[in-house]
Design a protein around this motif. Structure first.
Motif, PDB file in Angstrom:
ATOM      1  N   ARG A 166      -0.670  14.022   5.521  1.00  0.00           N
ATOM      2  CA  ARG A 166      -0.527  15.329   4.865  1.00  0.00           C
ATOM      3  C   ARG A 166      -0.300  15.192   3.363  1.00  0.00           C
ATOM      4  O   ARG A 166      -0.445  16.151   2.616  1.00  0.00           O
ATOM      5  N   CYS A 167       0.079  13.991   2.917  1.00  0.00           N
ATOM      6  CA  CYS A 167       0.246  13.760   1.481  1.00  0.00           C
ATOM      7  C   CYS A 167      -1.080  13.391   0.818  1.00  0.00           C
ATOM      8  O   CYS A 167      -1.105  13.164  -0.393  1.00  0.00           O
ATOM      9  N   THR A 168      -2.129  13.291   1.602  1.00  0.00           N
ATOM     10  CA  THR A 168      -3.468  12.875   1.142  1.00  0.00           C
ATOM     11  C   THR A 168      -3.441  11.525   0.446  1.00  0.00           C
ATOM     12  O   THR A 168      -4.068  11.329  -0.590  1.00  0.00           O
ATOM     13  N   GLY A 169      -2.727  10.582   1.043  1.00  0.00           N
ATOM     14  CA  GLY A 169      -2.643   9.248   0.457  1.00  0.00           C
ATOM     15  C   GLY A 169      -3.654   8.284   1.037  1.00  0.00           C
ATOM     16  O   GLY A 169      -3.386   7.082   1.112  1.00  0.00           O
ATOM     17  N   TYR A 170      -4.797   8.781   1.445  1.00  0.00           N
ATOM     18  CA  TYR A 170      -5.759   7.956   2.184  1.00  0.00           C
ATOM     19  C   TYR A 170      -6.265   6.738   1.412  1.00  0.00           C
ATOM     20  O   TYR A 170      -6.501   5.696   2.007  1.00  0.00           O
ATOM     21  N   GLN A 171      -6.469   6.860   0.112  1.00  0.00           N
ATOM     22  CA  GLN A 171      -7.067   5.754  -0.624  1.00  0.00           C
ATOM     23  C   GLN A 171      -6.219   4.481  -0.520  1.00  0.00           C
ATOM     24  O   GLN A 171      -6.732   3.405  -0.232  1.00  0.00           O
ATOM     25  N   ASN A 172      -4.927   4.633  -0.725  1.00  0.00           N
ATOM     26  CA  ASN A 172      -4.053   3.462  -0.635  1.00  0.00           C
ATOM     27  C   ASN A 172      -3.892   2.987   0.804  1.00  0.00           C
ATOM     28  O   ASN A 172      -3.689   1.786   1.043  1.00  0.00           O
ATOM     29  N   ILE A 173      -3.987   3.895   1.749  1.00  0.00           N
ATOM     30  CA  ILE A 173      -3.927   3.493   3.157  1.00  0.00           C
ATOM     31  C   ILE A 173      -5.135   2.635   3.494  1.00  0.00           C
ATOM     32  O   ILE A 173      -5.008   1.583   4.135  1.00  0.00           O
ATOM     33  N   VAL A 174      -6.298   3.048   3.055  1.00  0.00           N
ATOM     34  CA  VAL A 174      -7.519   2.268   3.302  1.00  0.00           C
ATOM     35  C   VAL A 174      -7.405   0.893   2.639  1.00  0.00           C
ATOM     36  O   VAL A 174      -7.716  -0.137   3.252  1.00  0.00           O
ATOM     37  N   LYS A 175      -6.924   0.867   1.399  1.00  0.00           N
ATOM     38  CA  LYS A 175      -6.732  -0.415   0.709  1.00  0.00           C
ATOM     39  C   LYS A 175      -5.740  -1.300   1.462  1.00  0.00           C
ATOM     40  O   LYS A 175      -5.933  -2.513   1.560  1.00  0.00           O
ATOM     41  N   ALA A 176      -4.702  -0.689   2.020  1.00  0.00           N
ATOM     42  CA  ALA A 176      -3.690  -1.443   2.760  1.00  0.00           C
ATOM     43  C   ALA A 176      -4.293  -2.093   4.006  1.00  0.00           C
ATOM     44  O   ALA A 176      -4.004  -3.253   4.322  1.00  0.00           O
ATOM     45  N   VAL A 177      -5.151  -1.358   4.710  1.00  0.00           N
ATOM     46  CA  VAL A 177      -5.760  -1.890   5.927  1.00  0.00           C
ATOM     47  C   VAL A 177      -6.741  -3.007   5.585  1.00  0.00           C
ATOM     48  O   VAL A 177      -6.780  -4.044   6.258  1.00  0.00           O
ATOM     49  N   LEU A 178      -7.521  -2.830   4.529  1.00  0.00           N
ATOM     50  CA  LEU A 178      -8.449  -3.880   4.099  1.00  0.00           C
ATOM     51  C   LEU A 178      -7.675  -5.134   3.671  1.00  0.00           C
ATOM     52  O   LEU A 178      -8.087  -6.259   3.970  1.00  0.00           O
ATOM     53  N   TRP A 179      -6.548  -4.947   2.987  1.00  0.00           N
ATOM     54  CA  TRP A 179      -5.702  -6.077   2.586  1.00  0.00           C
ATOM     55  C   TRP A 179      -5.189  -6.798   3.834  1.00  0.00           C
ATOM     56  O   TRP A 179      -5.210  -8.034   3.904  1.00  0.00           O
ATOM     57  N   ALA A 180      -4.725  -6.022   4.821  1.00  0.00           N
ATOM     58  CA  ALA A 180      -4.192  -6.604   6.055  1.00  0.00           C
ATOM     59  C   ALA A 180      -5.264  -7.379   6.810  1.00  0.00           C
ATOM     60  O   ALA A 180      -5.001  -8.465   7.342  1.00  0.00           O
ATOM     61  N   ALA A 181      -6.470  -6.837   6.838  1.00  0.00           N
ATOM     62  CA  ALA A 181      -7.567  -7.518   7.535  1.00  0.00           C
ATOM     63  C   ALA A 181      -7.865  -8.855   6.874  1.00  0.00           C
ATOM     64  O   ALA A 181      -8.063  -9.873   7.549  1.00  0.00           O
ATOM     65  N   GLU A 182      -7.868  -8.859   5.546  1.00  0.00           N
ATOM     66  CA  GLU A 182      -8.127 -10.106   4.816  1.00  0.00           C
ATOM     67  C   GLU A 182      -7.017 -11.122   5.066  1.00  0.00           C
ATOM     68  O   GLU A 182      -7.279 -12.311   5.293  1.00  0.00           O
ATOM     69  N   LYS A 183      -5.774 -10.650   5.060  1.00  0.00           N
ATOM     70  CA  LYS A 183      -4.627 -11.535   5.318  1.00  0.00           C
ATOM     71  C   LYS A 183      -4.700 -12.113   6.733  1.00  0.00           C
ATOM     72  O   LYS A 183      -4.458 -13.300   6.954  1.00  0.00           O
ATOM     73  N   GLN A 184      -5.067 -11.282   7.685  1.00  0.00           N
ATOM     74  CA  GLN A 184      -5.159 -11.733   9.074  1.00  0.00           C
ATOM     75  C   GLN A 184      -6.297 -12.741   9.247  1.00  0.00           C
ATOM     76  O   GLN A 184      -6.150 -13.730   9.967  1.00  0.00           O
ATOM     77  N   ARG A 185      -7.421 -12.509   8.573  1.00  0.00           N
ATOM     78  CA  ARG A 185      -8.542 -13.464   8.632  1.00  0.00           C
ATOM     79  C   ARG A 185      -8.125 -14.812   8.048  1.00  0.00           C
ATOM     80  O   ARG A 185      -8.445 -15.869   8.604  1.00  0.00           O
ATOM     81  N   ALA A 186      -7.430 -14.775   6.921  1.00  0.00           N
ATOM     82  CA  ALA A 186      -6.986 -16.014   6.276  1.00  0.00           C
ATOM     83  C   ALA A 186      -6.027 -16.778   7.181  1.00  0.00           C
ATOM     84  O   ALA A 186      -6.112 -18.005   7.310  1.00  0.00           O
ATOM     85  N   ALA A 187      -5.126 -16.051   7.850  1.00  0.00           N
ATOM     86  CA  ALA A 187      -4.174 -16.697   8.754  1.00  0.00           C
ATOM     87  C   ALA A 187      -4.899 -17.307   9.945  1.00  0.00           C
ATOM     88  O   ALA A 187      -4.580 -18.415  10.380  1.00  0.00           O
ATOM     89  N   SER A 188      -5.901 -16.601  10.473  1.00  0.00           N
ATOM     90  CA  SER A 188      -6.677 -17.121  11.603  1.00  0.00           C
ATOM     91  C   SER A 188      -7.454 -18.364  11.210  1.00  0.00           C
ATOM     92  O   SER A 188      -7.524 -19.343  11.967  1.00  0.00           O
ATOM     93  N   ALA A 189      -8.022 -18.341  10.001  1.00  0.00           N
ATOM     94  CA  ALA A 189      -8.783 -19.486   9.515  1.00  0.00           C
ATOM     95  C   ALA A 189      -7.872 -20.695   9.327  1.00  0.00           C
ATOM     96  O   ALA A 189      -8.227 -21.823   9.689  1.00  0.00           O
ATOM     97  N   ALA A 190      -6.681 -20.460   8.790  1.00  0.00           N
ATOM     98  CA  ALA A 190      -5.728 -21.555   8.583  1.00  0.00           C
ATOM     99  C   ALA A 190      -5.286 -22.132   9.918  1.00  0.00           C
ATOM    100  O   ALA A 190      -5.163 -23.358  10.071  1.00  0.00           O
ATOM    101  N   ALA A 191      -5.078 -21.257  10.898  1.00  0.00           N
ATOM    102  CA  ALA A 191      -4.643 -21.724  12.219  1.00  0.00           C
ATOM    103  C   ALA A 191      -5.726 -22.547  12.893  1.00  0.00           C
ATOM    104  O   ALA A 191      -5.451 -23.569  13.496  1.00  0.00           O
ATOM    105  N   SER A 192      -6.982 -22.132  12.753  1.00  0.00           N
ATOM    106  CA  SER A 192      -8.085 -22.881  13.374  1.00  0.00           C
ATOM    107  C   SER A 192      -8.292 -24.214  12.680  1.00  0.00           C
ATOM    108  O   SER A 192      -8.638 -25.216  13.300  1.00  0.00           O
ATOM    109  N   THR A 193      -8.026 -24.292  11.379  1.00  0.00           N
ATOM    110  CA  THR A 193      -8.129 -25.546  10.634  1.00  0.00           C
ATOM    111  C   THR A 193      -7.059 -26.525  11.110  1.00  0.00           C
ATOM    112  O   THR A 193      -7.319 -27.713  11.292  1.00  0.00           O
ATOM    113  N   ASP A 194      -5.837 -26.011  11.323  1.00  0.00           N
ATOM    114  CA  ASP A 194      -4.739 -26.851  11.801  1.00  0.00           C
ATOM    115  C   ASP A 194      -5.044 -27.448  13.173  1.00  0.00           C
ATOM    116  O   ASP A 194      -4.702 -28.578  13.463  1.00  0.00           O
ATOM    117  N   VAL A 195      -5.714 -26.653  14.009  1.00  0.00           N
ATOM    118  CA  VAL A 195      -6.031 -27.137  15.358  1.00  0.00           C
ATOM    119  C   VAL A 195      -7.071 -28.229  15.326  1.00  0.00           C
ATOM    120  O   VAL A 195      -6.992 -29.206  16.064  1.00  0.00           O
TER     121      VAL A 195
END
Length: 197
Positions: A166-195
């Motif tokens: 209701r605050c119309t804060g969608y732009q930063n919400i979208v940026k937050a989700v894209l940031w989280a996806a990138e962080k999660q991908r990096a963590a997954s890649a690091a974990a697979s490298t360790d294995v």
């Protein structure tokens, strides 16, 4: 009146031949039912009226007030939780439907010392204004990036289309989700490298 019972003591004191969703007794003329739901990884046994909504069980019954109620009509998405990993709006889902299933609320995403990438993303990209929609947005975002680890901006906007800010804060919400996806991908890649090392 719905009550929360200990998952071992009271549940074992009654007949074990009864199904967990069978009526156990009447409270004020309404038959209550015993259900067991795994909430944030912890099995919880509760005695509830069949008409109790999942959102009310989580908030009043279990004290998990991070799940917000904004409309009672599934329009706003503030009550979004994960039900067996899928986002659902808990304000119109009966608690008895969760019997034998797993529910994750915003309290189950991470810890103060180890935030989930979605929580980090909302903090880093300031994906909140008043914050009322934030728990539901986070849960919808978590489901989205679990299913699609590399979403586009359009994917994120579509994935969050059932959640209103209701605050119309969608732009930063979208940026937050894209940031989280990138962080999660990096963590997954690091974990697979360790294995593989």
């Amino acid at each position: 009146m719905s009550t929360v019972s200990d998952s071992t003591s009271r549940s074992t004191s009654r007949s074990t031949s009864r199904s967990t969703s069978d009526p156990i007794h009447e409270e004020g003329g309404v038959e209550e039912r015993r259900i067991t739901v795994t909430v944030n990884g912890e099995p919880r046994t509760v005695e509830i009226e069949p008409r109790l909504l999942l959102a009310h069980l989580l908030r009043q019954g279990l004290g998990l007030t991070g799940t917000h109620i904004g409309c009672d009509t599934t329009n706003c998405g503030a009550c979004t939780v994960l039900y067996d990993g899928r986002p659902v709006k808990s304000c119109t889902m009966l608690a008895v439907q969760a019997d034998g299933h797993e529910v994750t609320t915003v309290e189950g995403l991470g810890t103060p010392s180890e935030l989930d990438p979605v929580q980090e993303g909302f903090t880093t990209e300031h994906g909140l204004q008043c914050g009322f929609c934030t728990p539901g947005m986070m849960m919808a975002a978590k489901a989205l990036i679990t299913e699609n680890p590399n979403p586009t901006e359009e994917d994120v906007r579509w994935g969050l289309s059932g959640n209103l800010c209701r605050c119309t804060g969608y732009q930063n919400i979208v940026k937050a989700v894209l940031w989280a996806a990138e962080k999660q991908r990096a963590a997954s890649a690091a974990a697979s490298t360790d294995v593989t090392v």
